[in-house]
Design an enzyme around this catalytic site. Structure first.
Site, PDB file in Angstrom:
ATOM      1  N   ASN A   1      13.800  17.320  25.548  1.00  0.00           N
ATOM      2  CA  ASN A   1      13.391  18.427  24.688  1.00  0.00           C
ATOM      3  C   ASN A   1      11.891  18.576  24.862  1.00  0.00           C
ATOM      4  OD1 ASN A   1      12.733  20.215  22.690  1.00  0.00           O
ATOM      5  ND2 ASN A   1      13.331  18.890  20.970  1.00  0.00           N
TER       6      ASN A   1
ATOM      7  N   LYS B   1       9.983  20.763  23.712  1.00  0.00           N
ATOM      8  CA  LYS B   1       9.314  21.345  22.536  1.00  0.00           C
ATOM      9  C   LYS B   1       8.322  22.419  22.991  1.00  0.00           C
ATOM     10  CE  LYS B   1      10.273  17.108  20.061  1.00  0.00           C
ATOM     11  NZ  LYS B   1       9.870  16.131  19.036  1.00  0.00           N
TER      12      LYS B   1
ATOM     13  N   HIS C   1      17.228  21.074  14.919  1.00  0.00           N
ATOM     14  CA  HIS C   1      16.207  20.043  15.115  1.00  0.00           C
ATOM     15  C   HIS C   1      15.389  19.889  13.830  1.00  0.00           C
ATOM     16  CE1 HIS C   1      12.803  17.813  16.628  1.00  0.00           C
ATOM     17  NE2 HIS C   1      13.554  17.473  17.654  1.00  0.00           N
TER      18      HIS C   1
ATOM     19  N   GLU D   1      12.385  19.547  13.337  1.00  0.00           N
ATOM     20  CA  GLU D   1      11.156  20.349  13.275  1.00  0.00           C
ATOM     21  C   GLU D   1      11.466  21.776  12.838  1.00  0.00           C
ATOM     22  OE1 GLU D   1       9.866  19.297  17.205  1.00  0.00           O
ATOM     23  OE2 GLU D   1       9.463  17.261  16.499  1.00  0.00           O
TER      24      GLU D   1
ATOM     25  N   GLU E   1      18.595  11.823  15.183  1.00  0.00           N
ATOM     26  CA  GLU E   1      17.148  11.717  15.339  1.00  0.00           C
ATOM     27  C   GLU E   1      16.512  11.432  13.978  1.00  0.00           C
ATOM     28  OE1 GLU E   1      15.831  13.992  19.119  1.00  0.00           O
ATOM     29  OE2 GLU E   1      15.748  15.371  17.446  1.00  0.00           O
TER      30      GLU E   1
ATOM     31  N   GLY F   1       8.143  11.294  17.460  1.00  0.00           N
ATOM     32  CA  GLY F   1       6.729  11.478  17.756  1.00  0.00           C
ATOM     33  C   GLY F   1       5.822  10.425  17.156  1.00  0.00           C
TER      34      GLY F   1
ATOM     35  N   SER G   1      11.147   8.742  19.764  1.00  0.00           N
ATOM     36  CA  SER G   1      10.305   7.766  20.469  1.00  0.00           C
ATOM     37  C   SER G   1      11.092   6.907  21.443  1.00  0.00           C
ATOM     38  CB  SER G   1       9.541   6.883  19.470  1.00  0.00           C
ATOM     39  OG  SER G   1       8.684   7.682  18.679  1.00  0.00           O
TER      40      SER G   1
HETATM   41  P1  13P Z   1       9.898  12.074  20.747  1.00  0.00           P
HETATM   42  O1  13P Z   1      10.689  11.452  21.877  1.00  0.00           O
HETATM   43  O2  13P Z   1       8.599  12.666  21.178  1.00  0.00           O
HETATM   44  O3  13P Z   1       9.783  11.148  19.581  1.00  0.00           O
HETATM   45  O4  13P Z   1      10.779  13.338  20.230  1.00  0.00           O
HETATM   46  C1  13P Z   1      12.130  13.165  19.977  1.00  0.00           C
HETATM   47  C2  13P Z   1      12.727  14.470  19.655  1.00  0.00           C
HETATM   48  O5  13P Z   1      12.433  15.072  18.634  1.00  0.00           O
HETATM   49  C3  13P Z   1      13.669  15.046  20.627  1.00  0.00           C
HETATM   50  O6  13P Z   1      14.306  16.163  20.134  1.00  0.00           O
END
Ligand code: 13P
Length: 258
Positions: free
Chosen positions: A6, A8, A96, A98, A168, A174, A214
């Site tokens: 992803n 982002k 997601h 976010e 997740e 992150g 992560s």
């Molecule tokens: P990170 O691997 O940067 O923690 O992000 C995970 C994520 O949100 C994948 O959708």
């Protein structure tokens, strides 16, 4: 195993294209080594076409990061499922954290998007996961169950190829601090049990359950070796071909032992 990136809101167009080319070249150079691994990348909307072209001769599936619930209309800035399929997408992330956190997306909206994805033959990658506060108060499992109930209600899944679920934990995204393998396994088992009730044991057994938060080359083996962890949804470590494929290497190693 499914190793999905992803991206982002990262990369510009040349950078996104170069990343896709590096991933495709890395997979080609590995010969049969990744033959049993499924790959997907989810770049920003504006890169989908270019990344799709860069991946045309590779086994990497193309996914988007979101989709609108309607086919078309006056929804400024939104992107529809027919648009995604027309540029070669097979997958789309929905729900997601976010999107939930910054745009107040509800389970009902996630559900509309997941249904819309299925109507257009897209595989929804449905994201669930608790916040740190919810974990601290002992509610991780109930939160994830409620998110699944909200997001998957009435979503038609005729085979395990029709759905991906990503667990997740919000506190692991992150932060550099992934869930422990045991924490991941515990919640993946909850997801698997929910899918069994919803779609039957045979389908549930084969729906890919991805861990996200992560995941890096150094911790991937321990996470991926858990019985109900079938892959990863990878954020920052998917932005370099070396680390993305490094995680795929760990997947190859643990897959043979599973
Ligand atoms: P990170 O691997 O940067 O923690 O992000 C995970 C994520 O949100 C994948 O959708």
């Amino acid at each position: 195993m499914l190793i999905a990136g992803n991206w982002k809101m990262n990369t510009d167009l040349p950078g996104g294209r170069a990343l896709a080319e590096d991933i495709a070249e890395g997979i080609a150079a590995a010969g049969d080594r990744f033959a049993e691994i499924d790959f997907a990348v989810c770049p920003p909307f504006v890169h989908l076409q270019a990344v799709g072209e860069a991946l045309a001769d590779s086994p990497v599936a193309l996914g988007a990061q979101d989709v609108h619930a309607e086919d078309e209309g006056a929804f400024t800035s939104d992107v529809s499922a027919p648009m995604l399929t027309s540029v070669g997408c097979s997958h789309v992330i929905v729900g997601h954290s976010e999107r939930r956190q910054y745009y107040d997306e509800t389970d009902a909206q996630v559900n509309d998007k997941a249904r819309q994805a299925r109507r257009h033959g897209l595989v929804p990658i449905v994201c669930v996961g608790e916040t740190l506060e919810q974990r601290r108060t002992g509610n991780a499992e109930s939160v994830v169950r409620a998110q699944l109930e909200g997001a998957l209600d009435g979503v038609p899944v005729a085979s395990a190829d029709d759905l991906v679920v990503a667990y997740e934990p919000v506190w692991a995204i992150g932060t550099g601090e992934s869930a422990t393998p045991t924490q991941a396994q515990d919640l993946h088992a909850v997801v698997r049990a929910d899918l069994s009730e919803r779609y039957g044991d045979a389908i549930a057994a084969d729906v890919p359950l991805l861990y996200g938060g992560s995941m890096k080359p150094h911790n991937a083996a321990d996470l991926l070796s858990q019985p109900d962890v079938d892959g990863g949804l990878i954020g920052s470590a998917s932005l370099e071909a070396d680390s993305f494929l490094g995680i795929a290497e760990r997947a190859v190693e643990v897959q043979s032992a599973k």
